[in-house]
Design an enzyme around this catalytic site. Structure first.
Site, PDB file in Angstrom:
ATOM      1  N   GLY A  45       0.836  -1.197   0.000  1.00  0.00           N
ATOM      2  CA  GLY A  45       0.000   0.000   0.000  1.00  0.00           C
ATOM      3  C   GLY A  45       0.867   1.242   0.000  1.00  0.00           C
ATOM      4  CD  GLN A  50       3.561   5.767   2.515  1.00  0.00           C
ATOM      5  OE1 GLN A  50       2.556   5.258   2.027  1.00  0.00           O
ATOM      6  NE2 GLN A  50       4.538   5.040   3.027  1.00  0.00           N
ATOM      7  CB  CYS A  90       5.259   2.090   7.162  1.00  0.00           C
ATOM      8  SG  CYS A  90       4.882   3.605   6.290  1.00  0.00           S
ATOM      9  CG  LEU A  91       6.527   0.820   1.055  1.00  0.00           C
ATOM     10  CD1 LEU A  91       5.892   1.183  -0.273  1.00  0.00           C
ATOM     11  CD2 LEU A  91       7.644  -0.203   0.852  1.00  0.00           C
ATOM     12  CG  HIS A 132      -0.526   1.601   7.453  1.00  0.00           C
ATOM     13  ND1 HIS A 132       0.417   1.080   8.311  1.00  0.00           N
ATOM     14  CD2 HIS A 132       0.165   2.368   6.567  1.00  0.00           C
ATOM     15  CE1 HIS A 132       1.618   1.531   7.955  1.00  0.00           C
ATOM     16  NE2 HIS A 132       1.493   2.311   6.898  1.00  0.00           N
ATOM     17  CD  GLU A 133      -0.929   2.623   2.872  1.00  0.00           C
ATOM     18  OE1 GLU A 133      -0.408   3.749   2.798  1.00  0.00           O
ATOM     19  OE2 GLU A 133      -0.275   1.595   3.089  1.00  0.00           O
ATOM     20  CG  HIS A 136       0.769   7.102   5.353  1.00  0.00           C
ATOM     21  ND1 HIS A 136       1.937   7.485   5.989  1.00  0.00           N
ATOM     22  CD2 HIS A 136       0.879   5.768   5.166  1.00  0.00           C
ATOM     23  CE1 HIS A 136       2.706   6.418   6.162  1.00  0.00           C
ATOM     24  NE2 HIS A 136       2.082   5.358   5.686  1.00  0.00           N
TER      25      HIS A 136
HETATM   26 NI    NI Z   1       2.778   3.394   5.614  1.00  0.00          NI
END
Ligand code: NI
Length: 166
Positions: A45, A50, A90-91, A132-133, A136
């Site tokens: 995701g 991000q 998380c990326l 989660h997304e 962000h």
């Molecule tokens: Ni993330």
């Protein structure tokens, strides 16, 4: 085009994303670039925040075959029920995984890449990933949920990583 991903604790991850409204060709291009970035990472995701674009756009693919792209534009949670704990990564916080408690089951309303509104019920990994997304887009990162002790340990790790990189 693969876009650079911001890494925690970059202050740009704290920006609150703006509503998209109409899905223009620019938004469609952003969706394509975000999908390419997510698949290249690889991740399951990615939120526009991000990649330093502060619009309410999320891409996701939790399928085994990596061939079920989901796009959420202007997502809203219309119902949330129960509680479930899941280990998240998380990326933007590479190599770090920790358990977070979230709603177990949600119903989300959003627009797809074609601009059409839809509603979706989600549980399990999909529900976790959407929440989660969506965080962000509000300028939140999953490590915000950690205890002060765990956050301090993470900060120590990041400082060490920065020292090794410089
Ligand atoms: Ni993330």
């Amino acid at each position: 085009m693969v876009l650079p991903i911001l890494e925690y604790p970059d202050p740009r991850l704290r920006k609150v994303a703006a509503r998209v409204g109409t899905v223009t060709p620019d938004v469609a291009r952003l969706v394509r670039d975000m999908a390419e970035t997510m698949y290249a990472a690889p991740g399951i995701g990615l939120a526009a925040t991000q990649v330093d674009v502060h619009k309410r756009v999320i891409v996701m693919d939790i399928s085994e075959g990596r061939d079920e792209l989901r796009v959420f534009i202007d997502p809203e949670i219309v119902r949330a029920e129960g509680e479930a704990e899941c280990e998240e990564g998380c990326l933007s916080v590479p190599g770090y995984y920790e358990k977070v408690t979230r709603a177990a089951s949600i119903r989300v309303r959003a627009k797809g890449a074609d601009g059409r509104p839809f509603e979706l019920g989600a549980e399990g990994l999909l529900a976790v990933c959407i929440q989660h997304e969506m965080d962000h887009l509000e300028g939140k990162v999953f490590v915000d949920y950690l205890s002060p002790l765990k956050r301090a340990r993470l900060a120590g790790r990041l400082r060490k990583k920065q020292r090794l990189a410089s």
